[in-house]
Design an enzyme around this catalytic site. Structure first.
Site, PDB file in Angstrom:
ATOM      1  N   ARG A   1      39.250  15.823   7.702  1.00  0.00           N
ATOM      2  CA  ARG A   1      38.000  15.283   8.068  1.00  0.00           C
ATOM      3  C   ARG A   1      37.796  14.522   9.250  1.00  0.00           C
ATOM      4  NH1 ARG A   1      35.679  13.800   2.768  1.00  0.00           N
ATOM      5  NH2 ARG A   1      34.459  11.683   3.960  1.00  0.00           N
TER       6      ARG A   1
ATOM      7  N   CYS B   1      35.399   9.327   8.103  1.00  0.00           N
ATOM      8  CA  CYS B   1      36.661   8.524   7.461  1.00  0.00           C
ATOM      9  C   CYS B   1      36.743   9.029   5.877  1.00  0.00           C
ATOM     10  CB  CYS B   1      36.171   6.834   7.181  1.00  0.00           C
ATOM     11  SG  CYS B   1      35.343   6.206   8.779  1.00  0.00           S
TER      12      CYS B   1
ATOM     13  N   LYS C   1      34.578  16.698   9.619  1.00  0.00           N
ATOM     14  CA  LYS C   1      34.205  17.669   8.689  1.00  0.00           C
ATOM     15  C   LYS C   1      32.968  17.226   8.000  1.00  0.00           C
ATOM     16  CE  LYS C   1      34.755  21.453   6.412  1.00  0.00           C
ATOM     17  NZ  LYS C   1      34.596  22.684   7.308  1.00  0.00           N
TER      18      LYS C   1
ATOM     19  N   GLU D   1      25.815  30.695  16.562  1.00  0.00           N
ATOM     20  CA  GLU D   1      26.820  30.404  15.852  1.00  0.00           C
ATOM     21  C   GLU D   1      28.226  30.635  16.565  1.00  0.00           C
ATOM     22  OE1 GLU D   1      27.691  28.580  13.485  1.00  0.00           O
ATOM     23  OE2 GLU D   1      29.482  29.171  12.767  1.00  0.00           O
TER      24      GLU D   1
ATOM     25  N   ASN E   1      33.737   3.590   4.218  1.00  0.00           N
ATOM     26  CA  ASN E   1      33.014   4.724   5.045  1.00  0.00           C
ATOM     27  C   ASN E   1      31.776   4.537   5.073  1.00  0.00           C
ATOM     28  OD1 ASN E   1      35.660   5.954   4.635  1.00  0.00           O
ATOM     29  ND2 ASN E   1      34.917   7.611   3.423  1.00  0.00           N
ATOM     30  N   GLY E   2      31.079   4.727   6.272  1.00  0.00           N
ATOM     31  CA  GLY E   2      29.755   4.579   6.246  1.00  0.00           C
ATOM     32  C   GLY E   2      29.203   3.610   7.338  1.00  0.00           C
TER      33      GLY E   2
ATOM     34  N   GLU F   1      33.337  24.279  20.139  1.00  0.00           N
ATOM     35  CA  GLU F   1      33.799  23.069  19.364  1.00  0.00           C
ATOM     36  C   GLU F   1      35.471  22.908  19.144  1.00  0.00           C
ATOM     37  OE1 GLU F   1      32.337  22.806  15.229  1.00  0.00           O
ATOM     38  OE2 GLU F   1      32.542  25.059  14.962  1.00  0.00           O
TER      39      GLU F   1
HETATM   40  C1  F6R Z   1      30.604  23.972  13.012  1.00  0.00           C
HETATM   41  C2  F6R Z   1      30.376  22.989  11.574  1.00  0.00           C
HETATM   42  C3  F6R Z   1      29.256  21.971  11.754  1.00  0.00           C
HETATM   43  C4  F6R Z   1      28.562  21.826  10.242  1.00  0.00           C
HETATM   44  C5  F6R Z   1      27.409  20.760  10.116  1.00  0.00           C
HETATM   45  C6  F6R Z   1      26.858  20.691   8.937  1.00  0.00           C
HETATM   46  O1  F6R Z   1      31.610  24.695  12.602  1.00  0.00           O
HETATM   47  O2  F6R Z   1      31.194  23.041  10.857  1.00  0.00           O
HETATM   48  O3  F6R Z   1      28.220  22.127  12.554  1.00  0.00           O
HETATM   49  O4  F6R Z   1      28.112  23.061  10.059  1.00  0.00           O
HETATM   50  O5  F6R Z   1      28.061  19.685  10.479  1.00  0.00           O
HETATM   51  O6  F6R Z   1      27.721  20.510   7.937  1.00  0.00           O
HETATM   52  P1  F6R Z   1      27.368  20.560   6.575  1.00  0.00           P
HETATM   53  O7  F6R Z   1      27.194  21.996   6.203  1.00  0.00           O
HETATM   54  O8  F6R Z   1      28.587  20.220   5.421  1.00  0.00           O
HETATM   55  O9  F6R Z   1      26.031  19.959   6.261  1.00  0.00           O
END
Ligand code: F6R
Length: 608
Positions: free
Chosen positions: A27, A2, A603, A481, A101-102, A488
């Site tokens: 996001r 959100c 995101k 990776e 949010n949350g 995804e």
């Molecule tokens: C994959 C991706 C996710 C993030 C994961 C951690 O492309 O973006 O797997 O790597 O959600 O996110 P952060 O780095 O923001 O803690």
């Protein structure tokens, strides 16, 4: 996840809110809405679907008058995506309005209590309970009411609040969910991330857990959970808003892939001073370093994969045992972490709930913590003992690219620094590796100069249902990776296997036409990888190898070859990552996928 934007100032609020919501679209969300205070009424427009639909419904904002409002993009957790479940939510009497949010963990209990007191609910969300609770607990003073609300709710929240009784004031509260306050000229903002307000201001203040912000167009006041005012120093976010725009690229993901030479340079160059690595303010004195008897690296998704590359590197050069652990597992294990453990928490957003919880647990166990984070002043950055910012700039595409490669680069610096302080790397090797790191931006540029061949292979595989990735050691880490990136954004099933594991089960999945990407960048493992490639081919599988220019033999043996520039074996994961990002991107593009916002993904994952 959100997104929240809130505005109070001299402009008509609705267009500002709609623009802010567009900035938050990256996001991930399924519905959106805005609310504006007009005289002493609160008007709400909300809808499922894209912000564009909301804009239409609100006639670009013209339908709502008023200079103060809140907006929200919702990523459904409690209650299906629907107009009624979208935020903002009004209290039963329509006098209070919130965006949240949350997750409110005790919402069911609060809801039945409030219903028993005669206040009806409209939605299936946990969030609506906040609006109703404000009405229920309202004592004429918003600060005191919000303190009571915070005492009653458990869970995580960032909340923007409007009150029809205070038509020139916007309120915000937070706990374990990001919320920043943007300070403008006669206008002020709340936002779940900078992007939403960056075109209006570069001056921000973080709202901390348990705090309340009260904003008018001319003043912002902060209160702690006892109701006392708190002084805060604003910080500057020098991100250029154009970095959050596509700049002619069809997708943010492609733009961010192309930003990697610059991003890696930003991670590395401020920290490499001649033959010295200076890691910001982190105290890597011999005393401190020699005390470390274990390193735990914690993260989620790609950040976890970056950690696996880091594990190989640190173990190789520092001879310290390194565990790389998924944050969501770490927090429910009984981790071996004490005051001689160095914990490195990796997170692009710095707000990932699992990683934040892991950081807190590590600190509780007495560990020294270092955060490798991109987003300035994010929760993980603020709570860790030390932070190494990756300086990759805003990452908008949901699938991380420059976020990941800069994390790996930062881990190389940490590994080399520890190895040097421990005197277990020769001066020659140390200088050689520093030199290799410095060359990475140019080598990435070399890959990006001509991506036709990668695109050609990618498009050729676009109709496949399943793709395997194999590699050994750091190539296995890079395979993980590569597979994540592909699955995804393209929705093709992709799996990474340690190449030596194939024969222990997976090989039964290989049949005629199955595609396997084999990462072959570790010279001491060429012959082992060659045997694995042969094993796949002899079951009818196609192998596309990824190797360096000089590895001619692999090219002759595999069914196809993508190359990375020649480089030291230890730094290949950054280069193979770039090739695999491009590969995933073009497969997804060919399949017509929503590359920047893949389905069901968000995101910044701020809930557990
Ligand atoms: C994959 C991706 C996710 C993030 C994961 C951690 O492309 O973006 O797997 O790597 O959600 O996110 P952060 O780095 O923001 O803690």
């Amino acid at each position: 996840m959100c997104g929240i934007i809130g505005y109070v100032g001299g402009k008509q609020a609705a267009p500002v809110l709609l623009k802010g919501l567009q900035r938050l679209e990256y996001r991930g969300y399924d519905s959106s809405g805005i609310a504006v205070v007009d005289s002493d009424n609160i008007d709400v427009i909300k809808t499922t679907g894209k912000v564009a639909t909301l804009c239409e419904k609100a006639n670009g904002g013209k339908k709502l008058n008023g200079n103060i409002g809140i907006g929200h993009t919702r990523w459904a957790t409690h209650g299906a995506p629907s107009d009624v479940n979208s935020h903002p939510h009004l209290s039963a009497d329509g006098r209070f309005c919130i965006v949240h949010n949350g997750i409110i963990e005790n919402f069911a209990e609060l809801k039945s209590d409030i219903i028993a007191h005669g206040l009806p609910f409209k939605s299936d969300t946990d969030s609506e309970v906040i609006a109703q609770l404000i009405q229920y607990l309202y004592d004429g003073d918003m600060i005191s009411t919000l303190r009571k609300v915070m005492e009653r709710v458990t869970g995580s929240y960032a909340v923007g609040i409007l009150s029809a009784d205070a038509p020139d004031t916007l309120y915000a509260i937070r706990k374990d969910n990001p919320l920043v306050v943007g300070l403008g000229q006669n206008e002020n903002f709340i936002a779940s991330d900078f992007a939403a307000a960056l075109e209006h201001t570069h001056n921000f203040v973080q709202l901390n857990d348990g705090e309340i912000a009260r904003l008018t167009s001319r003043a912002v006041t902060f209160f702690d959970n006892n109701g006392n005012t708190v002084e805060k120093t604003p910080y500057l976010v020098d991100w250029d808003i154009s970095l959050a725009e596509k700049d002619g690229y069809p997708h943010f993901m492609l733009k961010e892939i192309y930003e990697q030479p610059k991003a890696i340079k930003s991670t590395l160059s401020p920290r490499i001073k001649g033959d010295n690595i200076i890691l910001d303010k982190i105290d890597f004195s011999a005393n401190n370093v020699n005390r470390i008897n274990r390193v735990n690296i914690v993260g989620c998704g790609s950040a976890y994969h970056a950690g696996i590359v880091g594990k190989h590197f640190i173990e190789k050069y520092c001879r310290i045992g390194v565990d790389c652990i998924l944050a969501s597992e770490y927090i429910y294990s009984n981790p071996i972490t004490d005051n001689r453990t160095l914990t490195i928490v990796i997170s692009q957003s710095g707000e990932t709930a699992d990683s934040l919880a892991a950081l807190r647990l590590a600190k509780k166990c007495g560990s020294h913590t270092i955060a490798i984070v991109n987003v300035i002043q994010s929760a993980i950055a603020r709570e860790a003992d030390n932070v190494l910012y990756t300086y990759a700039g805003p990452e908008i595409a949901v699938a991380t690219t420059k976020g990941y490669t800069t994390q790996v680069a930062a881990l190389y610096l940490v590994g080399l620094k520890i190895a040097k302080v421990k005197h277990i790397i020769s001066d020659a090797r140390y200088s050689e590796l520093l030199g290799e790191l410095a060359l990475l931006p140019d080598k990435i540029s070399e890959i990006l100069k001509d991506t036709d061949k990668i695109k050609q292979y990618a498009e050729g595989y676009a109709e496949h249902k399943c793709v395997f990735f194999i590699g050994r050691n750091t190539d296995y880490a890079a395979s993980l990776e590569g597979a994540l990136k592909l699955k995804e954004i393209s929705y093709i099933h992709a799996e990474a296997y340690a190449a030596g594991e194939l024969k222990h089960g997976t090989i039964s999945l290989i049949e005629k036409g199955t595609v396997t990407l084999a990462l072959v960048t570790q010279s001491d493992l060429y012959s082992k990888m060659l045997s694995n490639i042969k094993a796949v081919q002899s079951r009818g599988g196609d192998v596309l190898a990824i190797s360096s220019y000089n590895n001619k033999q692999i090219g002759e043996e595999a069914d196809g070859l993508l190359t990375i520039p020649d480089c030291d074996d230890d730094v290949t994961p950054i280069l193979t990552a770039v090739v695999l990002q491009i590969f995933a991107y073009y497969i997804a593009a060919k399949r017509g996928c929503d590359i920047d916002k893949p389905r069901n993904l968000a995101k910044s994952v701020t809930v557990e």
